[in-house]
Design a protein around this motif. Structure first.
Motif, PDB file in Angstrom:
ATOM      1  N   SER A 106       0.825  -1.209   0.000  1.00 42.42           N
ATOM      2  CA  SER A 106       0.000   0.000   0.000  1.00 42.42           C
ATOM      3  C   SER A 106       0.862   1.263   0.000  1.00 42.42           C
ATOM      4  CB  SER A 106      -0.917   0.003   1.231  1.00 42.42           C
ATOM      5  OG  SER A 106      -0.158  -0.112   2.432  1.00 42.42           O
ATOM      6  N   SER A 107       2.059   1.167  -0.561  1.00 44.91           N
ATOM      7  CA  SER A 107       2.952   2.325  -0.629  1.00 44.91           C
ATOM      8  C   SER A 107       2.414   3.344  -1.630  1.00 44.91           C
ATOM      9  CB  SER A 107       4.355   1.885  -1.055  1.00 44.91           C
ATOM     10  OG  SER A 107       4.336   1.399  -2.386  1.00 44.91           O
ATOM     11  N   LEU A 111      -0.018   2.641  -4.938  1.00 41.57           N
ATOM     12  CA  LEU A 111      -1.326   3.264  -5.105  1.00 41.57           C
ATOM     13  C   LEU A 111      -1.359   4.251  -6.268  1.00 41.57           C
ATOM     14  CD1 LEU A 111      -2.392   3.834  -1.390  1.00 41.57           C
ATOM     15  CD2 LEU A 111      -2.957   1.937  -2.908  1.00 41.57           C
ATOM     16  N   GLY A 116      -3.976  -1.398  -4.262  1.00 44.54           N
ATOM     17  CA  GLY A 116      -3.014  -2.055  -3.385  1.00 44.54           C
ATOM     18  C   GLY A 116      -3.629  -3.198  -2.606  1.00 44.54           C
ATOM     19  N   HIS A 117      -2.927  -4.344  -2.592  1.00 45.38           N
ATOM     20  CA  HIS A 117      -3.321  -5.493  -1.758  1.00 45.38           C
ATOM     21  C   HIS A 117      -2.654  -5.300  -0.411  1.00 45.38           C
ATOM     22  CE1 HIS A 117      -2.754 -10.061  -0.819  1.00 45.38           C
ATOM     23  NE2 HIS A 117      -3.800  -9.556  -0.174  1.00 45.38           N
ATOM     24  N   MET A 118      -3.453  -5.049   0.623  1.00 45.17           N
ATOM     25  CA  MET A 118      -2.933  -4.689   1.936  1.00 45.17           C
ATOM     26  C   MET A 118      -2.061  -5.785   2.531  1.00 45.17           C
ATOM     27  SD  MET A 118      -4.198  -1.659   2.395  1.00 45.17           S
ATOM     28  CE  MET A 118      -4.171  -1.310   4.157  1.00 45.17           C
ATOM     29  N   ALA A 133      -7.009  -1.528  -1.222  1.00 45.77           N
ATOM     30  CA  ALA A 133      -7.127  -0.083  -1.014  1.00 45.77           C
ATOM     31  C   ALA A 133      -6.764   0.645  -2.304  1.00 45.77           C
ATOM     32  CB  ALA A 133      -6.206   0.376   0.118  1.00 45.77           C
ATOM     33  N   THR A 211     -11.116   3.098   0.949  1.00 44.93           N
ATOM     34  CA  THR A 211     -10.701   4.324   0.272  1.00 44.93           C
ATOM     35  C   THR A 211     -10.989   5.518   1.169  1.00 44.93           C
ATOM     36  OG1 THR A 211     -10.797   5.502  -1.852  1.00 44.93           O
ATOM     37  CG2 THR A 211     -12.897   4.866  -0.879  1.00 44.93           C
TER      38      THR A 211
END
Length: 236
Positions: A106-107, A111, A116-118, A133, A211
Motif C-alpha cells: 500500500s505504498s 497506489l 493495493g493489496h494490503m 485499497a 478508500t
C-alpha cells in the motif's frame, strides 16, 4: 521690483518625485510575487487533479499488460517498477471497461499504479480477508465512484489461475471510520460498536475495499465488505 515667481507648477525637466516611486516599487514586486505564488498553486492543483490521473492511467495500462504477459508465461505475478502485480480487478458497477491492476502493498508507488493489496491480508479467493485499497481522487482514482457501490454489487478479481467473484454486503457510504480502525483488516472483521460488518453465514472467504471517505485529504475511510460467491478456473 519684479514680482516673485510663486508658481507651484512642477518643472518638466526635473522629472517625477523620487519618494512615491520608491514607495510603489516594493508593492509592485509584492504583487508580482503573489501572482507567481497563485499560479504555482493553481499549477500544483491542476497536476494533482489531472496530471496524476493521466500518468496513473498510463501506469494502469502498463502494469495490466505486464501481468497478463507474465500469466501467459506461467508466472503468477509480474515484477514492475511500481511493485509486484498479481491480479486485475473488474467492478461492473464502474463500467464495462473498468479493469485496474492489483499490486502488493500500500505504498505511494503502488497506489499511484493501481489498487493495493494490503500487507498481511489473505490472497484472492483464499480463506480470510482479501483487503484492497485505492485512491478515490488523483493518481488514476480507481475508487472515484466508491459511494455508488450498493449491497449486492459484484467485484471480480482475476488471477493467473482463476477469476474470483465477490458479492458486496454493504454500500459505499454505509461505513465510515477513522483510519485507526484496523479491525476492518482482520481475518474475520467484527465491528466493536456492533454496526456494519460482514454478516454471518457468508463463509470465511471475504473481501474488504478501502478508500478515503472524502474527495480531498481526510483521516476517515469508507469501507465495503463482501464475500466470495463463485470461482471460475482459468485454463492457461
Amino acid at each position: 521690483m519684479p514680482p516673485t515667481d510663486v508658481s507651484t507648477e512642477p518643472d518638466p525637466a526635473a522629472g517625477p518625485p523620487a519618494g512615491p516611486v520608491r514607495r510603489r516599487r516594493p508593492l509592485f514586486y509584492l504583487g508580482i510575487a503573489l501572482i507567481l505564488v497563485g499560479l504555482a498553486i493553481l499549477g500544483w492543483l491542476g497536476w494533482q487533479l489531472w496530471g496524476t490521473n493521466w500518468q496513473s492511467e498510463r501506469r494502469h495500462a502498463e502494469v495490466t499488460e505486464a501481468v497478463e504477459k507474465a500469466w501467459t508465461g506461467g508466472e503468477d505475478r509480474a515484477s514492475t517498477e511500481f511493485g509486484e502485480a498479481t491480479a486485475i480487478v473488474r467492478i461492473p458497477r464502474f463500467g464495462e471497461d473498468y479493469a485496474v491492476p492489483v499490486l502488493e502493498g500500500s505504498s505511494d508507488e503502488v497506489l499511484a499504479a493501481g489498487i493495493g493489496h494490503m500487507e498481511g491480508s489473505a490472497d484472492a479467493g483464499a480463506k480470510g480477508n482479501y483487503a484492497l485499497a485505492a485512491h478515490r481522487v488523483t493518481h488514476g482514482q480507481p475508487f472515484s465512484e466508491f459511494p455508488e457501490l450498493e449491497d449486492g454489487d459484484l467485484v471480480e478479481v482475476q488471477t493467473r489461475t482463476a477469476t474470483y467473484t465477490y458479492e458486496l454486503d454493504n454500500g459505499g457510504t454505509d461505513l465510515i471510520l477513522p483510519f485507526t480502525s484496523t479491525w476492518v483488516l482482520d481475518e474475520q472483521p467484527v465491528n466493536p460498536d456492533g454496526g456494519v460488518q460482514p454478516p454471518e453465514g457468508v463463509g470465511k472467504r471475504l473481501i474488504t475495499l478501502v478508500t478515503c471517505s472524502e474527495i480531498f485529504h481526510t483521516d476517515d475511510r469508507s469501507i465495503v465488505f463482501g464475500h466470495l460467491v463463485s470461482v471460475e478456473k482459468t485454463d492457461r
